[in-house]
Write an enzyme that holds these catalytic residues in place. Structure first.
Site, short mmCIF file in Angstrom:
data_model
loop_
_atom_site.label_atom_id
_atom_site.label_comp_id
_atom_site.label_asym_id
_atom_site.label_seq_id
_atom_site.Cartn_x
_atom_site.Cartn_y
_atom_site.Cartn_z
N ASN A 8 0.12 7.91 1.08
CA ASN A 8 1.33 7.47 1.76
C ASN A 8 2.29 6.91 0.70
O ASN A 8 1.96 5.95 -0.01
CB ASN A 8 0.94 6.39 2.79
CG ASN A 8 2.14 5.82 3.53
OD1 ASN A 8 3.18 5.56 2.93
ND2 ASN A 8 1.99 5.60 4.82
N ARG A 19 16.74 -1.18 -5.53
CA ARG A 19 17.87 -1.13 -6.46
C ARG A 19 18.94 -0.13 -6.04
O ARG A 19 19.91 0.07 -6.74
CB ARG A 19 17.36 -0.76 -7.86
CG ARG A 19 16.78 -1.91 -8.61
CD ARG A 19 17.88 -2.91 -8.97
NE ARG A 19 17.33 -4.13 -9.51
CZ ARG A 19 17.24 -4.38 -10.81
NH1 ARG A 19 17.63 -3.50 -11.68
NH2 ARG A 19 16.76 -5.52 -11.21
N HIS A 44 6.28 7.82 6.43
CA HIS A 44 6.47 7.19 7.74
C HIS A 44 7.91 6.68 7.81
O HIS A 44 8.17 5.51 7.54
CB HIS A 44 5.46 6.04 7.89
CG HIS A 44 5.40 5.44 9.26
ND1 HIS A 44 4.27 4.86 9.75
CD2 HIS A 44 6.32 5.34 10.24
CE1 HIS A 44 4.50 4.42 10.99
NE2 HIS A 44 5.74 4.70 11.29
N ARG A 46 11.16 5.16 9.28
CA ARG A 46 11.43 4.28 10.43
C ARG A 46 12.92 4.30 10.70
O ARG A 46 13.72 4.63 9.81
CB ARG A 46 10.92 2.87 10.13
CG ARG A 46 9.38 2.80 10.16
CD ARG A 46 8.90 1.36 10.19
NE ARG A 46 7.52 1.26 10.63
CZ ARG A 46 6.45 1.36 9.84
NH1 ARG A 46 6.60 1.63 8.55
NH2 ARG A 46 5.24 1.23 10.32
N GLU A 71 4.55 10.46 9.93
CA GLU A 71 4.19 9.52 10.98
C GLU A 71 5.45 8.89 11.57
O GLU A 71 6.43 8.70 10.86
CB GLU A 71 3.35 8.38 10.39
CG GLU A 71 2.09 8.85 9.73
CD GLU A 71 1.32 7.70 9.09
OE1 GLU A 71 1.92 6.65 8.79
OE2 GLU A 71 0.11 7.88 8.90
N THR A 102 4.90 -3.34 9.89
CA THR A 102 4.01 -2.20 9.68
C THR A 102 3.32 -1.91 11.01
O THR A 102 3.39 -2.74 11.92
CB THR A 102 3.00 -2.48 8.54
OG1 THR A 102 2.19 -1.32 8.35
CG2 THR A 102 2.10 -3.67 8.84
N HIS A 192 -4.88 2.56 7.45
CA HIS A 192 -4.34 1.20 7.44
C HIS A 192 -5.31 0.25 6.74
O HIS A 192 -6.43 0.05 7.18
CB HIS A 192 -4.01 0.66 8.84
CG HIS A 192 -2.68 -0.06 8.83
ND1 HIS A 192 -2.53 -1.28 8.24
CD2 HIS A 192 -1.45 0.33 9.23
CE1 HIS A 192 -1.26 -1.64 8.33
NE2 HIS A 192 -0.58 -0.67 8.91
N ASP A 193 -4.83 -0.28 5.65
CA ASP A 193 -5.58 -1.27 4.85
C ASP A 193 -6.88 -0.74 4.26
O ASP A 193 -7.76 -1.53 3.90
CB ASP A 193 -5.85 -2.54 5.67
CG ASP A 193 -4.56 -3.26 5.99
OD1 ASP A 193 -3.77 -3.49 5.07
OD2 ASP A 193 -4.33 -3.58 7.17
N GLY A 215 -1.71 3.95 1.56
CA GLY A 215 -0.49 3.64 0.83
C GLY A 215 -0.58 2.34 0.07
O GLY A 215 -0.70 2.32 -1.16
N HIS A 216 -0.54 1.24 0.80
CA HIS A 216 -0.36 -0.07 0.19
C HIS A 216 -1.36 -0.37 -0.95
O HIS A 216 -0.95 -0.70 -2.06
CB HIS A 216 -0.45 -1.15 1.28
CG HIS A 216 -0.12 -2.50 0.80
ND1 HIS A 216 1.18 -2.92 0.59
CD2 HIS A 216 -0.91 -3.54 0.45
CE1 HIS A 216 1.16 -4.16 0.14
NE2 HIS A 216 -0.10 -4.56 0.05
N1 PXP Z 1 -1.35 4.94 9.13
C1 PXP Z 1 -0.24 4.44 9.74
C2 PXP Z 1 0.08 4.88 11.12
C3 PXP Z 1 0.60 3.54 9.07
O1 PXP Z 1 1.69 3.06 9.66
C4 PXP Z 1 0.28 3.17 7.75
C5 PXP Z 1 1.19 2.24 7.00
O2 PXP Z 1 2.47 2.79 6.93
C6 PXP Z 1 -0.87 3.73 7.16
C7 PXP Z 1 -1.67 4.59 7.88
C8 PXP Z 1 -1.28 3.39 5.76
O3 PXP Z 1 -1.61 2.03 5.67
P1 PXP Z 1 -1.72 1.33 4.25
O4 PXP Z 1 -0.34 1.32 3.65
O5 PXP Z 1 -2.22 -0.05 4.57
O6 PXP Z 1 -2.68 2.13 3.43
#
Ligand code: PXP
Length: 239
Positions: A8, A19, A44, A46, A71, A102, A192-193, A215-216
């Protein structure tokens, strides 16, 4: 078949936007992620475009050869138009509310069944694979099947949060949910996480896990290890 790693790249867009210019170059990062081994790219967008811009998604499409996963919340007309024009490999429907920091919850697939059936059929007609973001709850999985979705994306924040306290307990609802999804013939994604700390245990515990989108943690790790090494480290956890 192993679990695919979809990177991600929202955080890269966040850094660029801070910037207002073109550094880091989001398109180059996406192509390099593929070159470094990523099997998919996730974005993703928004409505406020605070990280991924809608234009980024159009620009990315012709450059990518791995799976492209977009997403977002289909209640936004702009999002629907974007998906139907770009035709990614997969669309993941997420019930975000406007301005949400998020994603923090999955669909109620029972309450929103009719709505999801309608939206999913539009994407299916266009030949786009569909996935819906849901909590690890067997009832929601059964509801997901009724919507016609090809896959579910398990929302893994609760797993990640509880992993360090008691990983056996943390994984339990996810294993139950995955077993039911397998019985129903739903493909399983997750995200996610997820991180280098918790990914291996998740992927080896979940039967039939097709894809994780990360992603994060991955982008944060790349500050220390570099992007190429980091992607390889995550791939190693999945193999
Ligand atoms: N899946 C969804 C639906 C999300 O919104 C996100 C965060 O944008 C992720 C996966 C990935 O999560 P993370 O950035 O914590 O890895």
């Amino acid at each position: 078949m192993g679990t695919k790693l979809s990177v991600n790249i929202n955080k890269i867009a966040t850094l660029r936007n801070s910037r207002g210019g073109k550094t880091p170059d989001l398109l180059k990062v996406a192509v390099d992620c593929e070159r470094f081994g990523a099997e998919g790219i996730t974005v993703h967008p928004r409505p406020d475009e605070r990280h991924i811009h809608y234009k980024d998604v159009y620009d990315l499409k012709p450059l990518l050869s791995a799976e492209f996963n977009i997403e977002g919340n289909p209640r936004e007309k702009k999002f629907m138009d974007l998906i139907l024009e770009v035709k990614p490999t997969q669309v993941t429907l997420v019930p975000d509310v406007t301005g949400q920091l998020t994603s923090d919850h999955g669909w109620d697939t029972i309450e929103h069944k009719d709505y999801l059936i309608e939206i999913i059929s539009k994407f299916k007609k266009a030949g786009i694979r569909t996935s819906i973001f849901i909590d690890a709850d067997v009832k929601m999985i059964e509801g997901a099947k009724e919507t016609g979705a090809d896959r579910i994306e398990l929302y893994t924040e609760a797993y990640a949060k509880n992993y360090s306290l008691n990983k056996e307990e943390a994984i339990k609802p996810f294993v139950e949910a995955a077993k039911r999804a397998n019985e129903l013939g739903l493909g399983i994604n997750a995200g996610h996480d997820l991180s280098l700390e918790n990914l291996k245990y998740f992927s080896k515990s979940i039967p039939g896990l097709l894809e994780v989108s990360i992603g994060h943690a991955l982008i944060s790790d790349s500050l220390y290890f570099g992007l190429e090494n980091t992607i390889q480290l995550y791939l190693r956890e999945l193999k």
